[in-house]
Write a protein that holds these residues in place. Structure first.
Motif, mmCIF file in Angstrom:
data_model
loop_
_atom_site.group_PDB
_atom_site.id
_atom_site.type_symbol
_atom_site.label_atom_id
_atom_site.label_comp_id
_atom_site.label_asym_id
_atom_site.label_seq_id
_atom_site.Cartn_x
_atom_site.Cartn_y
_atom_site.Cartn_z
ATOM 1 N N PRO A 92 31.650 -9.285 -2.572
ATOM 2 C CA PRO A 92 32.538 -9.013 -1.444
ATOM 3 C C PRO A 92 33.971 -8.704 -1.861
ATOM 4 O O PRO A 92 34.756 -8.197 -1.050
ATOM 5 N N THR A 93 34.324 -9.006 -3.096
ATOM 6 C CA THR A 93 35.697 -8.770 -3.557
ATOM 7 C C THR A 93 35.872 -7.440 -4.277
ATOM 8 O O THR A 93 36.971 -6.885 -4.285
ATOM 9 N N THR A 94 34.804 -6.921 -4.883
ATOM 10 C CA THR A 94 34.936 -5.700 -5.688
ATOM 11 C C THR A 94 34.011 -4.570 -5.254
ATOM 12 O O THR A 94 34.239 -3.412 -5.631
ATOM 13 N N VAL B 184 26.172 -13.398 -4.886
ATOM 14 C CA VAL B 184 27.503 -13.507 -5.468
ATOM 15 C C VAL B 184 28.310 -14.529 -4.673
ATOM 16 O O VAL B 184 28.215 -14.592 -3.446
ATOM 17 N N SER B 185 29.111 -15.322 -5.365
ATOM 18 C CA SER B 185 29.976 -16.282 -4.678
ATOM 19 C C SER B 185 31.026 -15.535 -3.858
ATOM 20 O O SER B 185 31.339 -14.372 -4.124
ATOM 21 N N SER B 186 31.574 -16.207 -2.854
ATOM 22 C CA SER B 186 32.518 -15.544 -1.946
ATOM 23 C C SER B 186 33.798 -15.105 -2.643
ATOM 24 O O SER B 186 34.454 -14.165 -2.198
ATOM 25 N N ASP B 187 34.157 -15.764 -3.767
ATOM 26 C CA ASP B 187 35.344 -15.367 -4.513
ATOM 27 C C ASP B 187 35.022 -14.417 -5.659
ATOM 28 O O ASP B 187 35.912 -14.027 -6.423
ATOM 29 N N ALA C 137 0.838 -1.197 0.000
ATOM 30 C CA ALA C 137 0.000 0.000 0.000
ATOM 31 C C ALA C 137 0.876 1.252 0.000
ATOM 32 O O ALA C 137 1.851 1.345 0.753
ATOM 33 N N LEU C 138 0.546 2.201 -0.848
ATOM 34 C CA LEU C 138 1.268 3.466 -0.983
ATOM 35 C C LEU C 138 2.765 3.265 -1.237
ATOM 36 O O LEU C 138 3.579 4.125 -0.909
ATOM 37 N N ALA C 139 3.132 2.131 -1.842
ATOM 38 C CA ALA C 139 4.557 1.863 -2.091
ATOM 39 C C ALA C 139 5.181 2.900 -2.999
ATOM 40 O O ALA C 139 6.367 3.230 -2.850
ATOM 41 N N TRP C 140 4.406 3.463 -3.927
ATOM 42 C CA TRP C 140 4.960 4.465 -4.846
ATOM 43 C C TRP C 140 5.258 5.773 -4.140
ATOM 44 O O TRP C 140 6.071 6.571 -4.616
ATOM 45 N N LYS C 141 4.627 5.983 -2.997
ATOM 46 C CA LYS C 141 4.850 7.207 -2.234
ATOM 47 C C LYS C 141 5.854 6.995 -1.104
ATOM 48 O O LYS C 141 6.727 7.829 -0.854
ATOM 49 N N CYS C 142 5.730 5.846 -0.434
ATOM 50 C CA CYS C 142 6.540 5.578 0.756
ATOM 51 C C CYS C 142 7.812 4.791 0.453
ATOM 52 O O CYS C 142 8.811 4.915 1.169
ATOM 53 N N GLY C 143 7.744 3.946 -0.594
ATOM 54 C CA GLY C 143 8.825 2.997 -0.863
ATOM 55 C C GLY C 143 8.484 1.638 -0.287
ATOM 56 O O GLY C 143 7.664 1.523 0.634
ATOM 57 N N ARG C 144 9.089 0.610 -0.846
ATOM 58 C CA ARG C 144 8.954 -0.753 -0.311
ATOM 59 C C ARG C 144 10.282 -1.465 -0.509
ATOM 60 O O ARG C 144 10.536 -2.078 -1.543
ATOM 61 N N PRO C 145 11.185 -1.372 0.492
ATOM 62 C CA PRO C 145 12.505 -2.005 0.372
ATOM 63 C C PRO C 145 12.380 -3.513 0.212
ATOM 64 O O PRO C 145 11.629 -4.163 0.933
ATOM 65 N N ALA C 146 13.124 -4.061 -0.726
ATOM 66 C CA ALA C 146 13.146 -5.512 -0.933
ATOM 67 C C ALA C 146 14.549 -6.028 -0.579
ATOM 68 O O ALA C 146 14.841 -6.247 0.593
ATOM 69 N N GLY C 147 15.428 -6.222 -1.561
ATOM 70 C CA GLY C 147 16.770 -6.730 -1.278
ATOM 71 C C GLY C 147 17.666 -5.692 -0.623
ATOM 72 O O GLY C 147 17.636 -4.511 -0.979
ATOM 73 N N VAL C 148 18.458 -6.126 0.356
ATOM 74 C CA VAL C 148 19.411 -5.240 1.047
ATOM 75 C C VAL C 148 20.744 -5.968 1.227
ATOM 76 O O VAL C 148 20.775 -7.186 1.430
ATOM 77 N N ALA C 149 21.849 -5.212 1.148
ATOM 78 C CA ALA C 149 23.172 -5.796 1.382
ATOM 79 C C ALA C 149 24.180 -4.678 1.619
ATOM 80 O O ALA C 149 24.100 -3.606 1.002
ATOM 81 N N PHE C 150 25.141 -4.947 2.497
ATOM 82 C CA PHE C 150 26.204 -3.994 2.792
ATOM 83 C C PHE C 150 27.397 -4.183 1.856
ATOM 84 O O PHE C 150 27.707 -5.308 1.438
ATOM 85 N N ASN C 151 28.065 -3.080 1.555
ATOM 86 C CA ASN C 151 29.443 -3.135 1.080
ATOM 87 C C ASN C 151 30.298 -3.166 2.335
ATOM 88 O O ASN C 151 30.372 -2.160 3.060
ATOM 89 N N PRO C 152 30.940 -4.304 2.651
ATOM 90 C CA PRO C 152 31.654 -4.420 3.929
ATOM 91 C C PRO C 152 32.849 -3.475 4.048
ATOM 92 O O PRO C 152 33.290 -3.188 5.160
ATOM 93 N N LYS C 153 33.353 -2.987 2.932
ATOM 94 C CA LYS C 153 34.535 -2.107 2.963
ATOM 95 C C LYS C 153 34.163 -0.647 3.218
ATOM 96 O O LYS C 153 34.910 0.086 3.862
#
Length: 326
Positions: A151-153, A208-211, A90-106
């Motif tokens: 995780p490598t790049t 992504v694979s660990s390597d 509901a109201l995703a176009w106004k509020c947003g609806r986060p799906a996938g999340v991930a950190f750049n560890p560096k």
């Protein structure tokens, strides 16, 4: 007789890798503020906190001592009365609806694939997300879903479930057996977004694979998992890995083990049933299956993500996240 023994042996082997969860090992974490859908998880470098996006455009941070706290939001209006208490899309176009999340560890930057509003990045301190892209080659993203960071790049890979249907039309996309999903690449060094794969049938997740040699992509509608080679002699090519995981959603690598967890359901007449977490190796061999129907009912399990002997379980629509001891 020989064939009978062989069949019995196969049945015993399959049962040995299947696990029915123990309720005593499961912890339910209710989402505050009448929100829903902790769809995906990202862990910071301390390993003591996880982050997840929920309905209404908020990114929440969870720690054992403080529970859930607001960390960031996709839009300025995510904090408004319009978006507080919103559930689902509901109201995703106004509020947003986060799906996938991930950190750049560096860098500590948190990347977010917001289903209707595009690719975003959040600084380590949190706050308002910055939109990176909502289209590529002049074509708007309709329905972003999975995301992972190499995780490598530090290169970001993300998917669109569909290029024809938006998040509120997901059931229509599934019923129509839509095959317009894509895999994208975003390079923070060049700020460029490129299309790597097209014609995917419900590209729900990627890992992504660990390597950094390849990325796995799930096709929810087709019950298939593909591999896109990033480096090596097959770089730029793709191949099918396995079709033995029913309706795969998000995929998450398990450290540097070379194995992955996949959230899976059985999609019966567009109604998900029998949620389970499935572990595979890099060649698609199923190593373990954990059934979580006791905890999730027939709610669509969206992610299984392992850290320090615990499995973090997300859902597309439910009002809670789950933690299970392995």
């Amino acid at each position: 007789m020989t064939s009978s023994v062989f069949v019995i042996s196969l049945l015993l082997l399959s049962l040995s890798s299947a696990v029915f969860s123990d309720d005593s090992s499961f912890q339910k974490l209710p989402i505050p503020g009448n929100r829903s859908g902790p769809e995906s998880f990202a862990f910071d470098t301390t390993g003591k906190a996880f982050y997840t996006g929920v309905s209404g455009g908020k990114i929440l941070k969870y720690t054992a001592d403080k529970g859930f706290e607001d960390f960031a939001q996709i839009t300025e209006t995510s904090n408004s009365a319009w978006c507080n208490g919103i559930v689902g899309t509901a109201l995703a176009w106004k509020c947003g609806r986060p799906a996938g999340v991930a950190f750049n560890p560096k860098t500590g930057d948190l990347y977010v694939a917001d289903a209707p509003l595009g690719l975003h990045v959040i600084p380590p301190a949190g706050g308002l997300a910055t939109k990176i892209a909502d289209s590529v080659d002049g074509k708007p993203f309709k329905f972003l879903d999975g995301l992972d960071v190499d995780p490598t790049t530090g290169v970001v890979y993300f998917t669109s479930f569909s290029s024809k249907f938006n998040p509120m039309e997901v059931l229509i996309a599934v019923a129509a057996k839509d095959a317009s999903g894509k895999l994208f690449k975003y390079d923070p060094a060049t700020k460029a977004v490129t299309v790597l794969m097209e014609g995917l049938s419900g590209a729900a997740g990627c890992a992504v694979s660990s390597d950094g040699s390849f990325v796995l992509v799930s096709e929810f509608i087709k019950s298939n998992i593909k591999r896109y080679w990033i480096t090596g002699p097959k770089a730029g090519s793709m191949e099918d890995v396995t079709s033995s995981v029913s309706n795969p959603d998000n995929i998450r690598r398990i450290g540097s083990t070379g194995n992955f967890w996949i959230a899976s359901v059985k999609n019966e007449v567009v109604v998900p049933t029998d949620p389970s977490a499935v572990k595979i190796d890099s060649n698609g061999k199923v190593l373990q299956t954990i059934f979580v129907k006791n905890e999730f009912g027939n709610t669509l399990l969206s992610e299984a993500n392992e850290l320090d002997g615990k499995l973090y379980l997300g859902t597309l629509t439910g009002p809670f996240a789950g933690i299970m001891k392995l």
